[in-house]
Write a protein that holds these residues in place. Structure first.
Motif, PDB file in Angstrom:
ATOM      1  N   PRO A 272     -20.008 -35.413  56.463  1.00  8.77           N
ATOM      2  CA  PRO A 272     -19.789 -33.973  56.248  1.00  8.77           C
ATOM      3  C   PRO A 272     -21.122 -33.315  55.924  1.00  8.77           C
ATOM      4  O   PRO A 272     -22.015 -33.932  55.343  1.00  8.77           O
ATOM      5  CB  PRO A 272     -18.846 -33.940  55.046  1.00  8.77           C
ATOM      6  CG  PRO A 272     -19.073 -35.239  54.335  1.00  8.77           C
ATOM      7  CD  PRO A 272     -19.395 -36.237  55.412  1.00  8.77           C
ATOM      8  N   ILE A 273     -21.262 -32.079  56.301  1.00  8.54           N
ATOM      9  CA  ILE A 273     -22.551 -31.418  56.133  1.00  8.54           C
ATOM     10  C   ILE A 273     -22.363 -30.002  55.631  1.00  8.54           C
ATOM     11  O   ILE A 273     -21.500 -29.262  56.099  1.00  8.54           O
ATOM     12  CB  ILE A 273     -23.328 -31.412  57.479  1.00  8.54           C
ATOM     13  CG1 ILE A 273     -24.699 -30.765  57.314  1.00  8.54           C
ATOM     14  CG2 ILE A 273     -22.544 -30.704  58.563  1.00  8.54           C
ATOM     15  CD1 ILE A 273     -25.572 -30.889  58.537  1.00  8.54           C
ATOM     16  N   CYS A 274     -23.155 -29.650  54.617  1.00  6.06           N
ATOM     17  CA  CYS A 274     -23.258 -28.264  54.166  1.00  6.06           C
ATOM     18  C   CYS A 274     -24.664 -27.814  54.542  1.00  6.06           C
ATOM     19  O   CYS A 274     -25.644 -28.157  53.862  1.00  6.06           O
ATOM     20  CB  CYS A 274     -23.030 -28.158  52.656  1.00  6.06           C
ATOM     21  SG  CYS A 274     -23.328 -26.502  52.019  1.00  6.06           S
ATOM     22  N   MET A 275     -24.779 -27.097  55.637  1.00  4.26           N
ATOM     23  CA  MET A 275     -26.092 -26.752  56.160  1.00  4.26           C
ATOM     24  C   MET A 275     -26.898 -25.913  55.184  1.00  4.26           C
ATOM     25  O   MET A 275     -28.128 -25.975  55.172  1.00  4.26           O
ATOM     26  CB  MET A 275     -25.965 -26.032  57.492  1.00  4.26           C
ATOM     27  CG  MET A 275     -25.648 -26.935  58.672  1.00  4.26           C
ATOM     28  SD  MET A 275     -26.792 -28.347  58.858  1.00  4.26           S
ATOM     29  CE  MET A 275     -28.350 -27.499  59.165  1.00  4.26           C
ATOM     30  N   ASP A 276     -26.230 -25.143  54.326  1.00  8.67           N
ATOM     31  CA  ASP A 276     -26.970 -24.359  53.339  1.00  8.67           C
ATOM     32  C   ASP A 276     -27.746 -25.272  52.398  1.00  8.67           C
ATOM     33  O   ASP A 276     -28.903 -24.996  52.042  1.00  8.67           O
ATOM     34  CB  ASP A 276     -26.022 -23.473  52.531  1.00  8.67           C
ATOM     35  CG  ASP A 276     -25.548 -22.271  53.318  1.00  8.67           C
ATOM     36  OD1 ASP A 276     -26.174 -21.957  54.352  1.00  8.67           O
ATOM     37  OD2 ASP A 276     -24.546 -21.652  52.927  1.00  8.67           O
ATOM     38  N   GLN A 277     -27.119 -26.380  51.982  1.00  8.38           N
ATOM     39  CA  GLN A 277     -27.796 -27.314  51.099  1.00  8.38           C
ATOM     40  C   GLN A 277     -28.882 -28.094  51.824  1.00  8.38           C
ATOM     41  O   GLN A 277     -29.976 -28.299  51.294  1.00  8.38           O
ATOM     42  CB  GLN A 277     -26.781 -28.284  50.479  1.00  8.38           C
ATOM     43  CG  GLN A 277     -25.902 -27.657  49.406  1.00  8.38           C
ATOM     44  CD  GLN A 277     -24.991 -28.685  48.778  1.00  8.38           C
ATOM     45  OE1 GLN A 277     -23.995 -29.100  49.362  1.00  8.38           O
ATOM     46  NE2 GLN A 277     -25.329 -29.106  47.582  1.00  8.38           N
ATOM     47  N   VAL A 278     -28.605 -28.550  53.038  1.00  9.51           N
ATOM     48  CA  VAL A 278     -29.612 -29.264  53.821  1.00  9.51           C
ATOM     49  C   VAL A 278     -30.819 -28.357  54.047  1.00  9.51           C
ATOM     50  O   VAL A 278     -31.977 -28.777  53.934  1.00  9.51           O
ATOM     51  CB  VAL A 278     -29.030 -29.732  55.168  1.00  9.51           C
ATOM     52  CG1 VAL A 278     -30.092 -30.455  55.983  1.00  9.51           C
ATOM     53  CG2 VAL A 278     -27.836 -30.654  54.952  1.00  9.51           C
TER      54      VAL A 278
END
Length: 589
Positions: A272-278
């Motif tokens: 799963p990915i939260c692009m804001d955090q990445v």
């Protein structure tokens, strides 16, 4: 699920070994289209330079380490460009000399010289068939044997790559590609030792000039490194050199990862990915007109199943950067204050870095930080009056911000008269003794007036945020330090989650212009914590039983805090308390 290519820099191993990777072979199309005789590509460390050089080596050479390269590119991007004609015309058609100076890491010129000689011997051993070639004359054969028998003097070693390219040309009837990776590592190591530096510059300059300038047997040459060293240095003889730094558009998409590539990598690993955090942790590097992610940090984040941490900054020695920052003059320190609170800075950047004036010239200082990957730029324009670039720079992401915070933590400790004062400062916070913590914080602010400029501005609340967060960095051993993250109905400023203890600390900052507004502002900050339910994240940590909620208000060097304790078990808040201003004489006693 595919393997992750941590430490893999051999292109054939990457393609054939079931590794997860981004196809960067379109770089070959750009490279052949440009037609520069000698190309220098400068990028930060761990940004894919060595892997891309290996890719070029496998493309142009018919075999590498005895293994055929035929068919290696058939299903990759380069095979789909121009109907695959570049593969038909160029793949496997040239002799290639490939060497990397990444391991030339000696403490003296003699040690570095020996390392370079050993490196050239390894390269020569790849072409042992030349010793039996009927196209090599006796004089050339004698020169080859002199080098292989370790009998060459310095002048003979300096022309060894040119000699090898001549012999390869005569044997194959085709001009040679020369690929030199990490060309500037010997100079980076020699920096700081003037005798060693001067000798190393002269030695490497002669090697590069013989191999890459006016070499009739050279087809194309490519160098990679971190910095474009000044023209009066190692590259002074290369008047046929075209340089591509992070300020240039050329090759911008081929080093680093785009957002689409990052999303694809996470998807292929079923994470799963939260692009804001990445993006917050690893994005923000501008290269030409593109904004790219740090590839090393992304791959390591994937290997840790999506856990965010400081990965890239731990891959190299940051001592030079730390030293230059902490001993810099007051103007630079004030500029760093601006960067640490999230603002941008307008400075001059020189693409040709001069090591010999690094200690004296601010432009070289900022240029080093930019090209080494410790800063990024928002805008860049060649100056109308000088040969430098007018750039607007900033800290690229949270990973780099964390590195700077550790640098300044050491400076913070030095400002206390004794280390035990610093330790006690942290201890009072983690046990919930807010009044003493705030008193000592106020004391430190007042002592630091010569370094920290708390000029009133719209963003000075961000300065206090970064200031306190930097002071708390050493608590990372016992606590998880969270900053500016969503929880409940909003974003808190700082949260300290104990790894083993039961008490968490939640901090919210406010900045006001007048000291008379401190009391009300501190209460408002505390009320914001409660109204926004910032403690919600702590419900995921069952061992945490209570949280000390602290609203801290700043005005210049004055500090006031309102605080209360929230019981996460019975969900019952304690009473609100208000600290008094700190008496410096009382604490010193």
């Amino acid at each position: 699920m595919k393997k992750l290519p941590i430490g893999v820099s051999n292109f054939q191993e990457l393609v054939k070994g079931n590794y997860l990777f981004c196809d960067k072979t379109a770089m070959i199309f750009d490279f052949l289209s440009k037609g520069d005789k000698v190309t220098l590509i400068a990028r930060p460390r761990r940004w894919g330079k060595t892997l891309n050089m290996s890719m070029l080596q496998h493309f142009f050479s018919s075999e590498v380490s005895g293994v055929s390269t035929k068919g290696l590119f058939d299903n990759l991007a380069i095979s789909k460009l121009e109907g695959g004609r570049y593969i038909d015309q160029h793949q496997g058609k040239y002799p290639v000399i490939m060497l990397s100076f990444k391991d030339v890491n000696a403490d003296s010129f003699q040690g570095a010289y020996n390392a370079v000689y050993s490196l050239i011997l390894r390269v020569y051993s790849s072409y042992a068939y030349l010793l039996k070639s009927d196209k090599i004359n006796e004089i050339q054969l004698g020169q080859l044997h002199t080098i292989l028998n370790k009998e060459a003097n310095q002048q003979e070693l300096e022309v060894s790559l040119e000699l090898l390219s001549q012999c390869l040309y005569q044997h194959h009837g085709q001009k040679v590609y020369i690929l030199i990776d990490e060309y500037d590592t010997p100079l980076n190591k020699a920096y700081g030792n003037s005798d060693y530096l001067d000798a190393m510059v002269a030695f490497m300059r002669n090697i590069f000039s013989a191999a890459l300038k006016d070499n009739d047997y050279l087809e194309r040459g490519v160098l990679t490194g971190i910095l474009r060293v000044s023209k009066d240095s190692m590259l002074s003889g290369l008047n046929n050199l075209k340089t591509y730094t992070i300020l240039d558009q050329g090759y911008s998409s081929h080093f680093g990862l785009s957002e689409v590539e990052v999303q694809d990598l996470f998807s292929k690993q079923d994470l799963p990915i939260c692009m804001d955090q990445v993006k917050s942790w690893y994005n923000g590097y501008r290269v030409g007109d593109l904004v790219m992610y740090n590839p090393w940090s992304i791959i390591y984040c994937l290997s840790e199943e999506g856990r965010f941490d400081v990965y890239w900054v731990n891959t190299g020695n940051n001592n030079l950067i730390e030293q230059k920052i902490l001993v810099a003059h007051s103007d630079i320190k004030e500029q760093f204050e601006q960067l640490m609170r999230g603002e941008s800075l307008d400075i001059s950047i020189n693409k040709h870095l001069a090591f010999d004036i690094l200690d004296k010239d601010d432009t070289s200082f900022w240029s080093l930080l930019l090209f080494a990957g410790y800063l990024t730029f928002e805008t860049s324009q060649l100056s109308a009056y000088t040969n430098v670039y007018d750039c607007r720079i900033k800290v690229p992401n949270y990973e780099i911000w964390r590195l700077y915070s550790t640098f300044f933590q050491e400076w913070f400790i030095r400002q206390f008269e004794r280390k035990r004062q610093y330790d006690s400062f942290l201890k009072h916070l983690v046990v919930g003794d807010v009044p003493t913590f705030v008193e000592q914080l106020s004391y430190f602010l007042r002592r630091s007036v010569s370094y920290f400029d708390t000029k009133q501005s719209k963003t000075s609340e961000g300065f206090y945020h970064g200031f306190v967060l930097g002071m708390l960095a050493s608590l990372g051993i016992t606590h998880y330090i969270r900053s500016n993250r969503e929880s409940g109905l909003g974003r808190y400023d700082v949260l300290l989650i104990p790894k083993e203890d039961t008490k968490a600390i939640l901090l919210e900052f406010k900045q006001v212009r007048k000291e008379a507004e401190l009391e009300n502002s501190g209460k408002l900050a505390l009320q914001q914590i409660k109204d926004q339910s910032y403690h919600t994240e702590l419900l995921q940590h069952p061992h945490v039983k209570e949280v000390v909620e602290v609203g801290i208000a700043f005005s210049g060097k004055s500090v006031l805090a309102a605080y209360s304790t929230y019981d996460l078990v019975v969900k019952k808040a304690g009473s609100v308390n208000l600290t008094s201003r700190y008496s410096q004489e009382e604490w010193e006693e």
